[in-house]
Design a protein around this motif. Structure first.
Motif, PDB file in Angstrom:
ATOM      1  N   GLU A  75      -2.872  13.677   2.076  1.00 35.94           N
ATOM      2  CA  GLU A  75      -1.560  13.325   2.589  1.00 35.94           C
ATOM      3  C   GLU A  75      -0.460  13.155   1.467  1.00 35.94           C
ATOM      4  O   GLU A  75      -0.170  12.210   1.387  1.00 35.94           O
ATOM      5  N   ASP A  76      -0.221  14.169   0.865  1.00 38.88           N
ATOM      6  CA  ASP A  76       0.824  14.174  -0.166  1.00 38.88           C
ATOM      7  C   ASP A  76       2.115  15.008   0.396  1.00 38.88           C
ATOM      8  O   ASP A  76       3.062  15.329  -0.456  1.00 38.88           O
ATOM      9  N   GLU A  77       2.048  15.378   1.534  1.00 38.80           N
ATOM     10  CA  GLU A  77       3.376  16.220   2.230  1.00 38.80           C
ATOM     11  C   GLU A  77       3.581  17.348   1.539  1.00 38.80           C
ATOM     12  O   GLU A  77       4.666  17.958   1.486  1.00 38.80           O
ATOM     13  N   ASN A  78       2.791  17.933   0.420  1.00 41.59           N
ATOM     14  CA  ASN A  78       2.884  19.198  -0.085  1.00 41.59           C
ATOM     15  C   ASN A  78       2.222  20.209   0.755  1.00 41.59           C
ATOM     16  O   ASN A  78       1.139  20.236   1.021  1.00 41.59           O
ATOM     17  N   PRO A  79       3.048  21.335   1.162  1.00 37.65           N
ATOM     18  CA  PRO A  79       2.437  22.530   1.934  1.00 37.65           C
ATOM     19  C   PRO A  79       1.554  23.156   1.430  1.00 37.65           C
ATOM     20  O   PRO A  79       0.906  23.948   2.132  1.00 37.65           O
ATOM     21  N   ILE A  80       1.122  23.048  -0.194  1.00 35.22           N
ATOM     22  CA  ILE A  80       0.291  23.882  -0.734  1.00 35.22           C
ATOM     23  C   ILE A  80      -1.004  22.861  -1.135  1.00 35.22           C
ATOM     24  O   ILE A  80      -1.811  23.484  -1.861  1.00 35.22           O
ATOM     25  N   SER A  81      -1.089  21.999  -0.688  1.00 34.49           N
ATOM     26  CA  SER A  81      -2.132  20.836  -0.928  1.00 34.49           C
ATOM     27  C   SER A  81      -3.472  21.573  -0.423  1.00 34.49           C
ATOM     28  O   SER A  81      -3.550  22.125   0.869  1.00 34.49           O
ATOM     29  N   PRO A  82      -4.469  21.265  -1.180  1.00 31.66           N
ATOM     30  CA  PRO A  82      -5.844  21.971  -0.625  1.00 31.66           C
ATOM     31  C   PRO A  82      -6.416  21.234   0.783  1.00 31.66           C
ATOM     32  O   PRO A  82      -6.298  20.026   0.842  1.00 31.66           O
ATOM     33  N   VAL A  83      -7.131  22.156   1.357  1.00 38.46           N
ATOM     34  CA  VAL A  83      -7.970  21.521   2.358  1.00 38.46           C
ATOM     35  C   VAL A  83      -9.399  22.018   2.376  1.00 38.46           C
ATOM     36  O   VAL A  83      -9.634  23.142   1.876  1.00 38.46           O
ATOM     37  N   ILE A  84     -10.489  20.888   2.298  1.00 38.91           N
ATOM     38  CA  ILE A  84     -11.968  21.441   2.263  1.00 38.91           C
ATOM     39  C   ILE A  84     -12.538  21.156   3.496  1.00 38.91           C
ATOM     40  O   ILE A  84     -12.476  19.968   4.122  1.00 38.91           O
ATOM     41  N   PHE A  85     -12.984  22.211   4.276  1.00 38.27           N
ATOM     42  CA  PHE A  85     -13.764  22.073   5.410  1.00 38.27           C
ATOM     43  C   PHE A  85     -15.175  22.241   5.266  1.00 38.27           C
ATOM     44  O   PHE A  85     -15.652  23.026   4.494  1.00 38.27           O
ATOM     45  N   ILE A  86     -15.934  21.515   5.906  1.00 40.42           N
ATOM     46  CA  ILE A  86     -17.641  21.596   5.839  1.00 40.42           C
ATOM     47  C   ILE A  86     -17.935  21.718   7.146  1.00 40.42           C
ATOM     48  O   ILE A  86     -17.655  21.089   8.079  1.00 40.42           O
ATOM     49  N   MET A 122       0.755  -1.263   0.086  1.00 38.76           N
ATOM     50  CA  MET A 122       0.075  -0.103  -0.079  1.00 38.76           C
ATOM     51  C   MET A 122       0.954   1.233  -0.015  1.00 38.76           C
ATOM     52  O   MET A 122       1.088   1.858   0.885  1.00 38.76           O
ATOM     53  N   ASN A 123       1.555   1.632  -1.330  1.00 38.39           N
ATOM     54  CA  ASN A 123       2.658   2.592  -1.140  1.00 38.39           C
ATOM     55  C   ASN A 123       2.028   3.725  -2.051  1.00 38.39           C
ATOM     56  O   ASN A 123       2.512   5.102  -1.634  1.00 38.39           O
ATOM     57  N   SER A 124       0.986   3.812  -2.777  1.00 38.86           N
ATOM     58  CA  SER A 124       0.565   4.902  -3.649  1.00 38.86           C
ATOM     59  C   SER A 124      -0.482   5.827  -2.577  1.00 38.86           C
ATOM     60  O   SER A 124      -1.016   5.193  -1.633  1.00 38.86           O
ATOM     61  N   GLU A 125      -0.498   6.921  -2.894  1.00 42.78           N
ATOM     62  CA  GLU A 125      -1.102   7.880  -1.951  1.00 42.78           C
ATOM     63  C   GLU A 125      -2.662   7.790  -2.209  1.00 42.78           C
ATOM     64  O   GLU A 125      -3.572   7.557  -1.104  1.00 42.78           O
ATOM     65  N   PHE A 126      -3.135   7.173  -3.593  1.00 39.61           N
ATOM     66  CA  PHE A 126      -4.387   6.728  -3.587  1.00 39.61           C
ATOM     67  C   PHE A 126      -4.787   5.548  -2.741  1.00 39.61           C
ATOM     68  O   PHE A 126      -5.849   5.541  -2.212  1.00 39.61           O
ATOM     69  N   GLU A 127      -3.983   4.646  -2.523  1.00 36.61           N
ATOM     70  CA  GLU A 127      -4.194   3.198  -1.762  1.00 36.61           C
ATOM     71  C   GLU A 127      -4.342   3.826  -0.245  1.00 36.61           C
ATOM     72  O   GLU A 127      -5.082   3.395   0.494  1.00 36.61           O
ATOM     73  N   ARG A 128      -3.447   4.649   0.112  1.00 35.69           N
ATOM     74  CA  ARG A 128      -3.453   5.157   1.408  1.00 35.69           C
ATOM     75  C   ARG A 128      -4.649   5.818   1.945  1.00 35.69           C
ATOM     76  O   ARG A 128      -5.286   5.506   3.002  1.00 35.69           O
ATOM     77  N   ALA A 129      -5.203   6.769   0.802  1.00 37.94           N
ATOM     78  CA  ALA A 129      -6.304   7.275   1.071  1.00 37.94           C
ATOM     79  C   ALA A 129      -7.499   6.557   1.153  1.00 37.94           C
ATOM     80  O   ALA A 129      -8.381   6.716   2.094  1.00 37.94           O
ATOM     81  N   ARG A 130      -7.599   5.543   0.243  1.00 40.76           N
ATOM     82  CA  ARG A 130      -8.848   4.593   0.032  1.00 40.76           C
ATOM     83  C   ARG A 130      -8.826   3.949   1.452  1.00 40.76           C
ATOM     84  O   ARG A 130      -9.775   3.700   2.058  1.00 40.76           O
ATOM     85  N   ALA A 131      -7.654   3.395   1.980  1.00 41.68           N
ATOM     86  CA  ALA A 131      -7.798   2.580   3.196  1.00 41.68           C
ATOM     87  C   ALA A 131      -8.184   3.376   4.426  1.00 41.68           C
ATOM     88  O   ALA A 131      -8.865   3.120   5.420  1.00 41.68           O
ATOM     89  N   GLN A 132      -7.955   4.751   4.319  1.00 43.20           N
ATOM     90  CA  GLN A 132      -8.168   5.716   5.376  1.00 43.20           C
ATOM     91  C   GLN A 132      -9.850   5.841   5.362  1.00 43.20           C
ATOM     92  O   GLN A 132     -10.324   5.898   6.484  1.00 43.20           O
ATOM     93  N   ILE A 133     -10.345   6.221   4.185  1.00 48.00           N
ATOM     94  CA  ILE A 133     -11.831   6.552   4.082  1.00 48.00           C
ATOM     95  C   ILE A 133     -12.545   5.089   4.447  1.00 48.00           C
ATOM     96  O   ILE A 133     -13.787   5.347   5.131  1.00 48.00           O
ATOM     97  N   LEU A 134     -12.033   4.021   4.175  1.00 49.65           N
ATOM     98  CA  LEU A 134     -12.820   2.935   4.456  1.00 49.65           C
ATOM     99  C   LEU A 134     -12.810   2.687   5.971  1.00 49.65           C
ATOM    100  O   LEU A 134     -13.796   2.074   6.684  1.00 49.65           O
ATOM    101  N   ALA A 135     -11.352   2.850   6.562  1.00 45.48           N
ATOM    102  CA  ALA A 135     -11.611   3.002   8.085  1.00 45.48           C
ATOM    103  C   ALA A 135     -12.361   3.819   8.855  1.00 45.48           C
ATOM    104  O   ALA A 135     -13.254   3.465   9.712  1.00 45.48           O
ATOM    105  N   ARG A 136     -12.602   5.074   8.167  1.00 44.63           N
ATOM    106  CA  ARG A 136     -13.614   6.069   8.706  1.00 44.63           C
ATOM    107  C   ARG A 136     -14.676   5.386   8.370  1.00 44.63           C
ATOM    108  O   ARG A 136     -15.713   5.659   9.426  1.00 44.63           O
ATOM    109  N   GLU A 137     -15.227   5.291   7.414  1.00 46.10           N
ATOM    110  CA  GLU A 137     -16.443   4.519   7.026  1.00 46.10           C
ATOM    111  C   GLU A 137     -16.830   3.482   8.079  1.00 46.10           C
ATOM    112  O   GLU A 137     -18.057   3.203   8.721  1.00 46.10           O
ATOM    113  N   LEU A 138     -15.918   2.492   8.415  1.00 49.43           N
ATOM    114  CA  LEU A 138     -16.367   1.396   9.486  1.00 49.43           C
ATOM    115  C   LEU A 138     -16.727   2.105  10.947  1.00 49.43           C
ATOM    116  O   LEU A 138     -17.396   1.532  11.493  1.00 49.43           O
ATOM    117  N   ASP A 139     -15.478   3.030  11.299  1.00 56.25           N
ATOM    118  CA  ASP A 139     -16.006   3.620  12.499  1.00 56.25           C
ATOM    119  C   ASP A 139     -17.347   4.319  12.558  1.00 56.25           C
ATOM    120  O   ASP A 139     -18.073   4.281  13.501  1.00 56.25           O
TER     121      ASP A 139
END
Length: 291
Positions: A150-161, A1-18
């Motif tokens: 989670e791409d370690e770029n200091p200017i990557s976007p953040v969306i708040f709701i 699980m090395n790609s940014e997409f794979e890590r993100a997908r694992a994270q949202i699935l874990a959050r879904e389970l929570d």
């Protein structure tokens, strides 16, 4: 699980389970999943987007189930009243987050999702300033749901709701933080040169370099069963609490709701996410070194 997409997908699935483990939220999730199944059977190609506009009806339709849970828990009096109020707010926020996850799972965008600021950004997202007496103050962001990369770029976007069942008495903190954020992020070159400029006077500052898109979504159910069946979006108090938001959404989809032009259906929220993401990717491509 090395790609940014794979890590993100694992994270949202874990959050879904929570979210699925939350007893109070379970009736909402069950009905939402049922709605998605129905839309799929009916042949809707974008059911996960269309369902976003029906969150209010799901939320209200499962209210008696939640009341039953609270009654069976043995709570009574003030304890029961507080549990009902708390469940209403957290269930709406949780259902909105769950619904966004269902849509994200249909995309290739590597967004992470959570109910608070990402741990890696928590300190840098607090807004600091100084009052008239020279004392310092700080304002933490009013975040009910956040999307980030989670791409370690200091200017990557953040969306708040900010997700609120009602805007009359629950949107104040969100509005306050948004106004401070606007002061900090303004690109105006003239206001900062004025001695009495609120930016100079308060010395507003925030550590993050991440561009922040702050939106608000409401169930629009304040006094829906009494004096305001059409909702609160046209009220002066609603305008006072939300005029600073460019991106405003409602999860109602009934014909009775009165919706000012600046408010959109929550089913349009995915377009905002895609716009933010692809603008960022465009900037990344521009700055990539030549091969």
């Amino acid at each position: 699980m090395n790609s940014e997409f794979e890590r993100a997908r694992a994270q949202i699935l874990a959050r879904e389970l929570d979210l699925k483990k939350r007893e109070r939220l379970s009736p909402c999730i069950k009905e939402y999943d049922s709605l998605l199944g129905k839309l799929k059977i009916e042949g809707h190609p974008k059911g996960e987007i269309e369902a976003l506009s029906q969150i209010t009806s799901i939320f209200r339709g499962t209210y008696t189930d939640v009341l039953g849970q609270i009654e069976r828990s043995g709570k009574s009096g003030i304890g029961a009243i507080n549990a009902i109020k708390r469940s209403a707010g957290t269930n709406f926020q949780g259902l909105c987050e769950y619904a966004i996850i269902q849509w994200l799972k249909t995309t290739n965008m590597p967004f992470n999702i959570g109910p608070n600021a990402p741990k890696s950004m928590k300190n840098e997202l607090t807004i600091y300033g100084e009052d008239a007496d020279g004392g310092s103050f700080s304002v933490e962001p009013d975040i009910d749901i956040s999307l980030w990369l989670e791409d370690e770029n200091p200017i990557s976007p953040v969306i708040f709701i900010s997700a609120k069942t009602s805007l009359v008495d629950r949107a104040g903190q969100a509005a306050r933080w948004k106004m401070y954020l606007d002061l900090h992020q303004t690109s105006c070159m003239h206001i900062k040169s004025v001695t009495d400029c609120p930016i100079n006077r308060t010395n507003i500052r925030i550590r993050t370099q991440h561009p922040i898109t702050h939106s608000i979504v409401t169930a629009n159910i304040y006094k829906i069963d009494s004096t305001q069946p059409f909702g609160e979006l046209e009220s002066g108090q609603c305008r006072n609490n939300t005029y600073m938001f460019k991106h405003k959404y409602t999860t109602r989809n009934d014909s009775i709701e009165r919706r000012p032009q600046s408010w959109k259906s929550f089913s349009e929220f995915p377009e905002l996410v895609k716009q933010v993401y692809f603008e960022y990717k465009k900037i990344q491509n521009i700055h990539l070194p030549p091969h």
